[in-house]
Design an enzyme around this catalytic site. Structure first.
Site, PDB file in Angstrom:
ATOM      1  N   ASP A   1       0.866  -1.179   0.000  1.00  0.00           N
ATOM      2  CA  ASP A   1       0.000   0.000   0.000  1.00  0.00           C
ATOM      3  C   ASP A   1       0.905   1.232   0.000  1.00  0.00           C
ATOM      4  O   ASP A   1       1.670   1.447   0.952  1.00  0.00           O
ATOM      5  CB  ASP A   1      -0.863  -0.055   1.273  1.00  0.00           C
ATOM      6  CG  ASP A   1      -1.763   1.148   1.437  1.00  0.00           C
ATOM      7  OD1 ASP A   1      -1.643   2.124   0.662  1.00  0.00           O
ATOM      8  OD2 ASP A   1      -2.595   1.125   2.362  1.00  0.00           O
ATOM      9  N   ILE A   2       0.815   2.032  -1.037  1.00  0.00           N
ATOM     10  CA  ILE A   2       1.731   3.163  -1.196  1.00  0.00           C
ATOM     11  C   ILE A   2       1.542   4.218  -0.097  1.00  0.00           C
ATOM     12  O   ILE A   2       2.470   4.972   0.209  1.00  0.00           O
ATOM     13  CB  ILE A   2       1.603   3.778  -2.609  1.00  0.00           C
ATOM     14  CG1 ILE A   2       2.876   4.555  -2.960  1.00  0.00           C
ATOM     15  CG2 ILE A   2       0.348   4.645  -2.743  1.00  0.00           C
ATOM     16  CD1 ILE A   2       3.021   4.887  -4.418  1.00  0.00           C
TER      17      ILE A   2
ATOM     18  N   VAL B   1      -6.105   4.487  -6.095  1.00  0.00           N
ATOM     19  CA  VAL B   1      -4.987   4.955  -5.268  1.00  0.00           C
ATOM     20  C   VAL B   1      -5.201   6.413  -4.830  1.00  0.00           C
ATOM     21  O   VAL B   1      -4.793   6.806  -3.732  1.00  0.00           O
ATOM     22  CB  VAL B   1      -3.642   4.722  -6.007  1.00  0.00           C
ATOM     23  CG1 VAL B   1      -3.448   5.647  -7.190  1.00  0.00           C
ATOM     24  CG2 VAL B   1      -2.470   4.804  -5.044  1.00  0.00           C
ATOM     25  N   ASP B   2      -5.860   7.194  -5.660  1.00  0.00           N
ATOM     26  CA  ASP B   2      -6.164   8.595  -5.350  1.00  0.00           C
ATOM     27  C   ASP B   2      -7.020   8.675  -4.075  1.00  0.00           C
ATOM     28  O   ASP B   2      -6.720   9.453  -3.139  1.00  0.00           O
ATOM     29  CB  ASP B   2      -6.914   9.195  -6.546  1.00  0.00           C
ATOM     30  CG  ASP B   2      -6.932  10.705  -6.584  1.00  0.00           C
ATOM     31  OD1 ASP B   2      -6.472  11.326  -5.620  1.00  0.00           O
ATOM     32  OD2 ASP B   2      -7.434  11.259  -7.583  1.00  0.00           O
TER      33      ASP B   2
ATOM     34  N   THR C   1      -2.908   1.854 -14.787  1.00  0.00           N
ATOM     35  CA  THR C   1      -3.243   0.435 -14.995  1.00  0.00           C
ATOM     36  C   THR C   1      -4.509  -0.012 -14.258  1.00  0.00           C
ATOM     37  O   THR C   1      -4.888  -1.174 -14.341  1.00  0.00           O
ATOM     38  CB  THR C   1      -2.084  -0.486 -14.560  1.00  0.00           C
ATOM     39  OG1 THR C   1      -1.921  -0.376 -13.139  1.00  0.00           O
ATOM     40  CG2 THR C   1      -0.796  -0.144 -15.278  1.00  0.00           C
ATOM     41  N   GLY C   2      -5.146   0.922 -13.546  1.00  0.00           N
ATOM     42  CA  GLY C   2      -6.384   0.590 -12.841  1.00  0.00           C
ATOM     43  C   GLY C   2      -7.574   0.911 -13.725  1.00  0.00           C
ATOM     44  O   GLY C   2      -7.717   0.333 -14.805  1.00  0.00           O
TER      45      GLY C   2
ATOM     46  N   TYR D   1      -8.003   3.224 -15.665  1.00  0.00           N
ATOM     47  CA  TYR D   1      -7.602   3.756 -16.982  1.00  0.00           C
ATOM     48  C   TYR D   1      -7.165   2.644 -17.943  1.00  0.00           C
ATOM     49  O   TYR D   1      -6.866   2.912 -19.113  1.00  0.00           O
ATOM     50  CB  TYR D   1      -6.493   4.806 -16.823  1.00  0.00           C
ATOM     51  CG  TYR D   1      -6.987   6.173 -16.378  1.00  0.00           C
ATOM     52  CD1 TYR D   1      -8.327   6.413 -16.112  1.00  0.00           C
ATOM     53  CD2 TYR D   1      -6.094   7.243 -16.241  1.00  0.00           C
ATOM     54  CE1 TYR D   1      -8.769   7.670 -15.709  1.00  0.00           C
ATOM     55  CE2 TYR D   1      -6.532   8.497 -15.843  1.00  0.00           C
ATOM     56  CZ  TYR D   1      -7.863   8.710 -15.577  1.00  0.00           C
ATOM     57  OH  TYR D   1      -8.292   9.965 -15.190  1.00  0.00           O
TER      58      TYR D   1
END
Ligand code: ADP
Length: 177
Positions: free
Chosen positions: A17-18, A40-41, A125-126, A128
């Site tokens: 998890d970033i 992720v945003d 890559t999600g 999009y």
């Protein structure tokens, strides 16, 4: 974790998890409107602070491939570098070039702020839908050329959330020398 050395640049690939990253800056896969979304945003906004959303919005719109910096608020990372990745439309709409530009813009901004470490998610890559394997090859090429340049960045972490993305990235980085 897979560690690759490109000259003096250390590249680490791991699943995780970033928002938990200890890098000086983490990258957000934002959108051109800079309106916090899902993926992720959303995770970064939840972990950073409610103060991030209005600041993020005030910096938009940005071009696809561009990057801007905000504080990291409550994150361990001091900064968040937001970039807008390309939406995959089949590959003939400059998507590869624009994805490379995202990574380059983030790395240029990190260098501008004299940062030594930065962590990236798998941009585009999600939702999009950029093919993961093609994205990983692009990231590999950008990092290899970064290592040939003068930059403050000494460590790049590629933090992949799901196992499939992590495996594909590892395979690409293992295959290429
Ligand atoms: P995009 O719109 O650029 O495709 P997404 O957020 O939909 O962005 O997905 C980009 C990548 O980020 C995907 O691989 C997704 O699984 C991953 N991701 C989602 N949450 C996190 C997280 N907390 N840390 C790292 N990567 C994440």
């Amino acid at each position: 974790m897979l560690v690759k050395q490109f000259k003096t640049l250390t590249v680490r690939l791991y699943q995780g998890d970033i928002t938990k990253s200890q890098a000086e800056a983490i990258v957000n896969a934002a959108n051109p409107q800079m309106i916090p979304g899902g993926g992720v945003d959303g995770a970064i906004n939840r972990a950073a602070s409610l103060q991030l959303a209005p600041l993020q919005k005030s910096l938009g719109p940005i071009a696809v491939g561009e990057a801007v910096l905000t504080p990291g608020f409550n994150l361990l990372a001091k900064y968040i570098i937001h970039t807008a990745g390309p939406i995959w439309h089949g590959g003939d709409s400059r998507e590869p070039e624009l994805l490379a530009q995202c990574y380059q813009s983030c790395l240029a901004l990190a260098n501008h702020h004299q940062l030594t470490s930065i962590a990236f998610p798998a941009i585009s890559t999600g939702v999009y839908h950029f093919p993961v394997q093609r994205a990983a090859v692009i990231v590999y090429d950008v990092l290899k050329s970064l290592a040939a340049q003068s930059t403050s960045v000494q460590q790049v972490d590629l933090v992949n959330f799901d196992a499939r993305t992590a495996q594909i990235y590892e395979a690409v980085f293992n295959e290429n020398q």
